[in-house]
Write a protein that holds these residues in place. Structure first.
Motif, short mmCIF file in Angstrom:
data_model
loop_
_atom_site.label_atom_id
_atom_site.label_comp_id
_atom_site.label_asym_id
_atom_site.label_seq_id
_atom_site.Cartn_x
_atom_site.Cartn_y
_atom_site.Cartn_z
N LEU A 153 -8.47 -0.59 -2.40
CA LEU A 153 -8.51 -1.92 -3.14
C LEU A 153 -7.26 -2.59 -3.02
O LEU A 153 -7.23 -3.83 -2.53
CB LEU A 153 -8.94 -1.63 -4.45
CG LEU A 153 -8.99 -3.27 -5.39
CD1 LEU A 153 -9.80 -3.94 -4.86
CD2 LEU A 153 -9.14 -2.67 -6.82
N ALA A 154 -6.15 -2.03 -3.11
CA ALA A 154 -4.92 -2.43 -3.06
C ALA A 154 -4.51 -3.30 -1.64
O ALA A 154 -4.14 -4.14 -1.47
CB ALA A 154 -3.59 -1.61 -3.35
N ALA A 155 -5.03 -2.38 -0.57
CA ALA A 155 -4.70 -2.59 0.82
C ALA A 155 -5.55 -3.99 1.20
O ALA A 155 -5.26 -4.90 1.77
CB ALA A 155 -4.96 -1.66 1.62
N ALA A 156 -6.84 -3.93 0.63
CA ALA A 156 -7.85 -5.27 0.85
C ALA A 156 -7.23 -6.26 0.13
O ALA A 156 -7.19 -7.34 0.67
CB ALA A 156 -9.05 -4.80 0.32
N GLN A 157 -6.79 -6.28 -0.92
CA GLN A 157 -6.13 -7.34 -1.62
C GLN A 157 -4.83 -7.95 -0.85
O GLN A 157 -4.69 -9.04 -0.66
CB GLN A 157 -5.78 -6.93 -2.94
CG GLN A 157 -7.10 -6.79 -3.97
CD GLN A 157 -6.52 -6.55 -5.37
OE1 GLN A 157 -5.82 -6.04 -5.66
NE2 GLN A 157 -7.71 -6.56 -6.46
N GLU A 158 -4.03 -7.00 -0.62
CA GLU A 158 -2.72 -7.36 0.11
C GLU A 158 -3.25 -8.01 1.34
O GLU A 158 -2.41 -8.93 1.92
CB GLU A 158 -1.96 -6.20 0.40
CG GLU A 158 -0.62 -6.38 1.00
CD GLU A 158 0.56 -5.29 0.81
OE1 GLU A 158 1.55 -5.40 1.40
OE2 GLU A 158 -0.04 -4.01 0.59
N GLU A 159 -4.12 -7.42 2.12
CA GLU A 159 -4.65 -8.25 3.32
C GLU A 159 -5.04 -9.83 2.98
O GLU A 159 -4.84 -10.77 3.78
CB GLU A 159 -5.61 -7.37 4.04
CG GLU A 159 -5.91 -8.17 5.58
CD GLU A 159 -7.12 -7.11 6.28
OE1 GLU A 159 -7.48 -7.63 7.26
OE2 GLU A 159 -7.31 -6.09 5.73
N ALA A 160 -5.82 -9.69 2.11
CA ALA A 160 -6.55 -11.06 1.68
C ALA A 160 -5.25 -12.03 1.13
O ALA A 160 -5.37 -13.12 1.34
CB ALA A 160 -7.48 -11.00 0.65
N GLU A 161 -4.34 -11.53 0.69
CA GLU A 161 -3.33 -12.50 0.26
C GLU A 161 -1.95 -12.49 0.97
O GLU A 161 -0.95 -12.90 0.54
CB GLU A 161 -2.73 -11.90 -1.01
CG GLU A 161 -4.25 -11.99 -2.20
CD GLU A 161 -3.64 -11.22 -3.57
OE1 GLU A 161 -2.64 -10.60 -3.71
OE2 GLU A 161 -4.55 -11.23 -4.63
N SER A 162 -2.10 -11.94 2.06
CA SER A 162 -0.99 -11.85 3.10
C SER A 162 -0.23 -13.10 3.50
O SER A 162 0.93 -13.14 3.64
CB SER A 162 -1.40 -11.08 4.37
OG SER A 162 -2.42 -12.09 4.95
N LYS A 163 -0.79 -14.49 3.15
CA LYS A 163 -0.48 -15.67 3.45
C LYS A 163 0.48 -16.28 2.22
O LYS A 163 0.92 -16.98 2.29
CB LYS A 163 -1.46 -16.51 3.89
CG LYS A 163 -2.21 -16.26 5.35
CD LYS A 163 -3.14 -17.44 5.68
CE LYS A 163 -3.86 -16.98 6.96
NZ LYS A 163 -5.03 -17.99 7.15
N ALA A 164 0.16 -15.47 1.15
CA ALA A 164 0.97 -16.07 -0.10
C ALA A 164 2.30 -15.13 -0.04
O ALA A 164 2.49 -13.99 -0.03
CB ALA A 164 0.23 -15.51 -1.36
#
Length: 359
Positions: free
Chosen positions: A281-292
């Motif tokens: 979950l953490a990895a998925a969230q980090e990928e989704a928010e990588s532009k922030a």
């Protein structure tokens, strides 16, 4: 001001109607989603209604004060109250982290500094356990590797609200408070093993991830490689004699989780799956928010003293958070779990940054 809240008032009323419809609860997942959104909006709508009502009360009091000066003091009181409501409403409108109400898995890892770092990791673990006790959260050590001197090379602990279902007040969830703890923590003190009284500097890393619910991460059993091996270290009679330890590898991502603390292979597998799900979950969230730019700015990259977020200076009884400029001289109390002021400084800085970005 706050004209956009009128749209939220309409959404809140619509959600209230839907949740009153018995047919909606036939789909439990949808009902939970609607209920969560309704709970998020309720404090905003309540504050907005109070803010509007106070504005109307001020106008009435001003009209009365024009005829009777005795009402002038009431106008000032109402104006002060409205200022407080304005600030509260502004804070409530700050974009929320969708994971704020989640429970977390917190990991402390020894880093630079050898045995002293492992002892410091143990101090950090105790600090978090005491803090959780103070605020009424439950904790459970999932996996740990102890050092020879009594500290921890690595320890993972689950932290959750008593109800296990997240917080009811915005900003009071486990992730909402503990997410700022992720990073490298540096300690300056005279180690117990130091014979000449010299101050040493060492570091330990803290990684905090929101604990995944089953609906957050779907894991295909065919994507898992499960290895079993013999546990090592102190333990019961079954340790070192049976293949009870479990290591699970998620093949598509390469993410690995292991557990050897429990007596049975099944228990270790369940705990390892729990850790794995959280990491995915953490990895998925980090990928989704990588532009922030600030998506996961506080999380550990390497346990290197140069990447510190916080310093614990024992000779001066000082704690310093380098991200927000916080400094206090009550280190002994902080290590005993009195973390609120330190965390609140990070919360306030984060909220201020989000408010500035939203304007």
């Amino acid at each position: 001001m706050f004209e956009a809240v009128e749209d939220l008032v309409g959404e809140h009323a619509d959600l209230e109607k839907k949740l009153a419809d018995p047919s909606v609860h036939g789909d439990q997942a949808n009902a939970r989603r609607l209920g969560k959104r309704y709970a998020e909006l309720t404090p905003i709508i309540g504050a907005y209604r109070s803010w509007k009502q106070t504005g109307e009360d001020i106008e009435t009091a001003r009209e009365l004060a024009a005829e009777d000066p005795d009402f002038a003091a009431e106008v000032k009181d109402l104006e002060r109250g409205r200022e407080e409501l304005t600030e509260r409403l502004r804070l409530l409108l700050v974009p929320r982290d969708p994971s704020d109400d989640k429970d977390v898995i917190l990991e402390v890892k020894a880093g630079a500094g050898g045995d002293e770092s492992a002892l410091f990791a143990g101090d950090l673990l105790r600090m978090y356990l005491r803090y959780a006790e103070r605020v009424g959260w439950k904790t459970e050590i999932i996996d740990s590797t102890e050092s020879e001197l009594g500290g921890y090379k690595d320890v993972q602990v689950a932290v959750k609200t008593k109800g296990g279902g997240g917080a009811t007040e915005p900003g009071q969830g486990v992730w909402a408070r503990l997410k700022y703890e992720g990073g490298v923590h540096r300690v300056q003190r005279v180690p117990a093993t130091e014979s000449q009284g010299r101050i040493h500097t060492s570091a330990a890393g803290v990684l905090v991830t929101p604990e995944a619910e089953d609906i957050d991460v779907e894991i295909n059993p065919n994507d898992l490689r499960i290895d079993v091996y013999r546990s090592s270290g102190p333990g019961g009679q079954s340790v070192n004699t049976t293949d009870s330890a479990v290591r699970i590898t998620h093949l598509p991502t390469g993410v690995v989780a292991s557990c050897q603390n429990e007596k049975s292979q099944l228990q270790n597998k369940e705990q390892a799956l729990r850790i794995l799900r959280s990491r995915l979950l953490a990895a998925a969230q980090e990928e989704a928010e990588s532009k922030a730019a600030d998506a996961r700015r506080s999380q550990v990259r390497t346990v290197d003293r140069s990447e510190k977020i916080r310093t614990y200076n024992f000779p001066e009884n000082r704690i310093s958070d380098h991200r927000v400029g916080f400094k206090a001289y009550n280190l002994d109390q902080v290590l005993d779990g009195d973390l609120d002021a330190v965390i609140q400084a990070c919360v306030d800085a984060d909220s201020a940054a989000k408010l500035a970005a939203a304007q």
